[in-house]
Motif scaffolding. Structure first.
Motif, short mmCIF file in Angstrom:
data_model
loop_
_atom_site.label_atom_id
_atom_site.label_comp_id
_atom_site.label_asym_id
_atom_site.label_seq_id
_atom_site.Cartn_x
_atom_site.Cartn_y
_atom_site.Cartn_z
N ALA A 250 111.40 20.19 26.56
CA ALA A 250 111.54 21.57 26.10
C ALA A 250 111.53 21.57 24.58
CB ALA A 250 112.83 22.17 26.64
N CYS A 251 110.51 22.12 23.99
CA CYS A 251 110.36 22.01 22.53
C CYS A 251 109.41 23.09 22.03
CB CYS A 251 109.82 20.63 22.16
SG CYS A 251 108.17 20.30 22.82
N GLU A 252 109.25 23.11 20.73
CA GLU A 252 108.27 23.98 20.09
C GLU A 252 107.44 23.13 19.14
OE1 GLU A 252 108.59 28.33 18.45
OE2 GLU A 252 109.24 26.96 16.88
N LEU A 253 106.16 23.12 19.36
CA LEU A 253 105.24 22.35 18.54
C LEU A 253 104.87 23.18 17.31
CD1 LEU A 253 103.61 19.68 18.51
CD2 LEU A 253 101.78 20.91 19.68
N ARG A 254 105.29 22.73 16.13
CA ARG A 254 105.04 23.46 14.89
C ARG A 254 103.81 22.86 14.21
NH1 ARG A 254 110.72 22.21 12.28
NH2 ARG A 254 109.98 20.18 13.05
N VAL A 255 102.74 23.64 14.17
CA VAL A 255 101.44 23.13 13.75
C VAL A 255 100.96 23.83 12.47
CG1 VAL A 255 99.06 22.73 14.47
CG2 VAL A 255 100.88 22.73 16.18
N GLN A 256 100.48 23.04 11.52
CA GLN A 256 99.90 23.60 10.30
C GLN A 256 98.51 24.14 10.59
OE1 GLN A 256 97.06 22.29 8.59
NE2 GLN A 256 97.17 23.41 6.66
N VAL A 257 98.23 25.35 10.12
CA VAL A 257 96.90 25.93 10.18
C VAL A 257 96.59 26.56 8.82
CG1 VAL A 257 96.81 26.36 12.67
CG2 VAL A 257 97.83 28.06 11.15
N SER A 258 95.34 26.90 8.63
CA SER A 258 94.92 27.62 7.43
C SER A 258 93.61 28.32 7.75
CB SER A 258 94.74 26.65 6.24
OG SER A 258 93.73 25.70 6.53
N ASP A 259 93.13 29.10 6.83
CA ASP A 259 91.84 29.77 7.00
C ASP A 259 90.74 28.73 6.80
OD1 ASP A 259 89.87 31.64 7.33
OD2 ASP A 259 89.99 32.41 5.29
N PHE A 260 90.40 28.04 7.88
CA PHE A 260 89.51 26.89 7.81
C PHE A 260 88.57 26.88 9.02
CE2 PHE A 260 89.48 21.93 7.71
CZ PHE A 260 88.31 21.93 6.98
N PRO A 261 87.74 27.93 9.16
CA PRO A 261 86.82 27.97 10.30
C PRO A 261 85.78 26.85 10.19
CG PRO A 261 86.27 29.69 8.72
CD PRO A 261 87.56 29.07 8.25
N PRO A 262 85.33 26.29 11.30
CA PRO A 262 85.59 26.72 12.69
C PRO A 262 86.83 26.08 13.31
CG PRO A 262 83.96 24.98 12.68
CD PRO A 262 84.31 25.24 11.23
N TYR A 263 87.65 25.41 12.50
CA TYR A 263 88.81 24.69 13.03
C TYR A 263 90.00 25.61 13.29
CZ TYR A 263 85.94 20.96 11.11
OH TYR A 263 84.88 20.14 10.81
N SER A 264 90.31 26.46 12.33
CA SER A 264 91.39 27.44 12.51
C SER A 264 91.10 28.67 11.64
CB SER A 264 92.75 26.83 12.13
OG SER A 264 92.78 26.39 10.79
N TYR A 265 91.30 29.84 12.22
CA TYR A 265 91.08 31.10 11.51
C TYR A 265 91.72 32.22 12.31
CZ TYR A 265 87.30 31.58 14.94
OH TYR A 265 86.59 31.65 16.11
N GLN A 266 92.00 33.32 11.63
CA GLN A 266 92.61 34.47 12.30
C GLN A 266 91.56 35.50 12.69
OE1 GLN A 266 95.98 35.82 9.82
NE2 GLN A 266 97.25 35.31 11.58
N LYS A 267 91.72 36.04 13.89
CA LYS A 267 90.87 37.12 14.37
C LYS A 267 91.71 38.02 15.25
CE LYS A 267 86.48 38.16 16.65
NZ LYS A 267 85.28 37.60 17.33
N ASP A 268 91.70 39.32 14.92
CA ASP A 268 92.50 40.31 15.66
C ASP A 268 93.97 39.93 15.69
OD1 ASP A 268 90.12 41.68 16.23
OD2 ASP A 268 89.80 40.53 18.06
N GLY A 269 94.44 39.37 14.56
CA GLY A 269 95.86 39.04 14.44
C GLY A 269 96.29 37.77 15.14
N GLU A 270 95.33 36.99 15.69
CA GLU A 270 95.66 35.76 16.39
C GLU A 270 94.93 34.58 15.77
OE1 GLU A 270 94.82 36.10 20.52
OE2 GLU A 270 96.28 37.68 20.89
N TRP A 271 95.58 33.41 15.84
CA TRP A 271 94.94 32.20 15.35
C TRP A 271 93.97 31.68 16.40
CZ3 TRP A 271 94.69 30.61 10.57
CH2 TRP A 271 95.68 31.02 9.66
N ARG A 272 92.77 31.35 15.95
CA ARG A 272 91.75 30.82 16.84
C ARG A 272 91.08 29.62 16.19
NH1 ARG A 272 88.87 36.18 19.52
NH2 ARG A 272 90.79 37.38 19.83
N GLY A 273 90.21 28.97 16.95
CA GLY A 273 89.50 27.82 16.43
C GLY A 273 89.79 26.56 17.23
N SER A 274 89.00 25.52 16.98
CA SER A 274 89.08 24.31 17.79
C SER A 274 90.43 23.61 17.67
CB SER A 274 87.95 23.35 17.40
OG SER A 274 88.01 23.03 16.02
#
Length: 246
Positions: free
Chosen positions: A20-44
Motif C-alpha cells: 500500500a503506497c503512493e508512487l511519486r513520479v517526476q514529470v515535466s512538459d516533455f512530449p512524447p514522454y510526458s505532457y498535459q492534455k485536458d488537465g491530465e498528464w499523458r505520455g509514454s
C-alpha cells in the motif's frame, strides 16, 4: 480460536498492506514522454508509471518538477521515481537504477542558417560554434561533451538552466543559438509546434545510450526492492518496459 483466526487474517493481509503506497513520479512538459492534455498528464512515461504502480498495488501521483530540482528531491527522498536517467557513480550514491527502459539519443539543434552549422557532425567543430549553446543543468550528455565542457573557453559559450522549457525558450527567443536536446522530443516539437520550426536538427549525435528509471534509496519503495525488481521484470517480459521510438 478467535485470536488465532485474527492472527491468520492479519498475516494473510500483510503482503498487500506492505505494498500500500503512493508512487511519486517526476514529470515535466516533455512530449512524447510526458505532457498535459485536458488537465491530465499523458505520455509514454506516464503510462509506464501507471503500469508499474498497478503491479505494486500502489497509487501514483505526478509532480511537475524541473530536472535539476528533481534530482535533489530524489536525494532527499521527497520523490520516488524519475525516468530517462543515465546511471553515473554520483547518482548511484542516492539512486537505485532499474534495467534500461529506453534508448535515448541526444542531438544538437541550431537556429543558425549557415550550412556548416546545420550540417554539423563533428564534436570538435562544436567547440568553434559562434553562438550560445543552451544546456539542461545536471544532464549527462555523453563523455565527449562532458570533456568538452571542462574547457573554460567552450564553457563560456554555454548557458545552463534548471528547466527544459526555459532552456528551449532561450533558443526560440534568440538568446541562444543552439541546444542539446533529446532527439525524439525535437522531432515531436518541430512537427507539432510552429515556433520550433526555426530549429534545424544537425547530424551531430552527442550520445546514444540506454537510460533507466532511478528510484530514491530514501523511498519506502526501495525497502521493497525485491518486489520492485519483480514488477519491472514482469513488465519487461510482457514487452511493456523497454521502448525505442522510431
Amino acid at each position: 480460536m478467535r485470536w488465532i483466526l485474527l492472527c491468520c487474517c492479519v498475516l494473510y493481509a500483510w503482503p498487500r498492506l506492505a505494498f500500500a503506497c503512493e508512487l511519486r513520479v517526476q514529470v515535466s512538459d516533455f512530449p512524447p514522454y510526458s505532457y498535459q492534455k485536458d488537465g491530465e498528464w499523458r505520455g509514454s512515461r506516464v503510462v509506464l508509471s501507471q503500469r508499474l504502480a498497478q503491479k505494486l498495488n500502489c497509487g501514483v501521483r505526478f509532480y511537475d518538477v524541473p530536472w535539476a530540482r528533481a534530482l535533489i528531491l530524489l536525494q532527499q527522498g521527497d520523490l520516488d521515481l524519475m525516468f530517462n536517467l543515465t546511471p553515473t557513480p554520483a547518482r548511484e550514491s542516492f539512486l537505485w537504477f532499474s534495467r534500461p527502459h529506453h534508448l535515448e539519443r541526444l542531438a544538437f539543434a541550431t537556429t543558425l542558417t549557415e550550412p556548416q552549422w546545420q550540417q554539423l557532425q563533428d564534436m570538435q567543430k562544436l567547440a568553434e560554434f559562434p553562438g550560445i549553446i543552451a544546456l539542461t543543468q545536471g544532464s549527462y550528455m555523453g563523455e565527449p561533451m562532458m570533456q568538452l565542457l571542462q574547457q573554460s573557453k567552450f564553457r563560456q559559450k554555454t548557458l545552463e538552466v534548471a528547466e527544459r522549457r526555459v532552456k528551449n525558450e532561450l533558443v526560440l527567443k534568440d538568446r541562444a543559438q543552439g541546444l542539446v536536446e533529446d532527439l525524439d522530443y525535437l522531432k515531436f516539437a518541430i512537427a507539432n509546434f510552429p515556433e520550433y520550426q526555426q530549429l534545424t536538427i544537425t547530424p551531430l549525435r552527442l550520445a546514444q545510450t540506454k537510460v533507466s528509471a532511478g528510484f530514491s534509496k530514501q523511498s519506502v519503495l526501495f525497502a521493497q526492492k525485491r518486489q520492485l525488481e519483480q514488477a519491472i521484470a514482469e513488465l519487461d517480459a510482457e514487452g511493456l518496459w523497454f521502448s525505442e521510438l522510431p
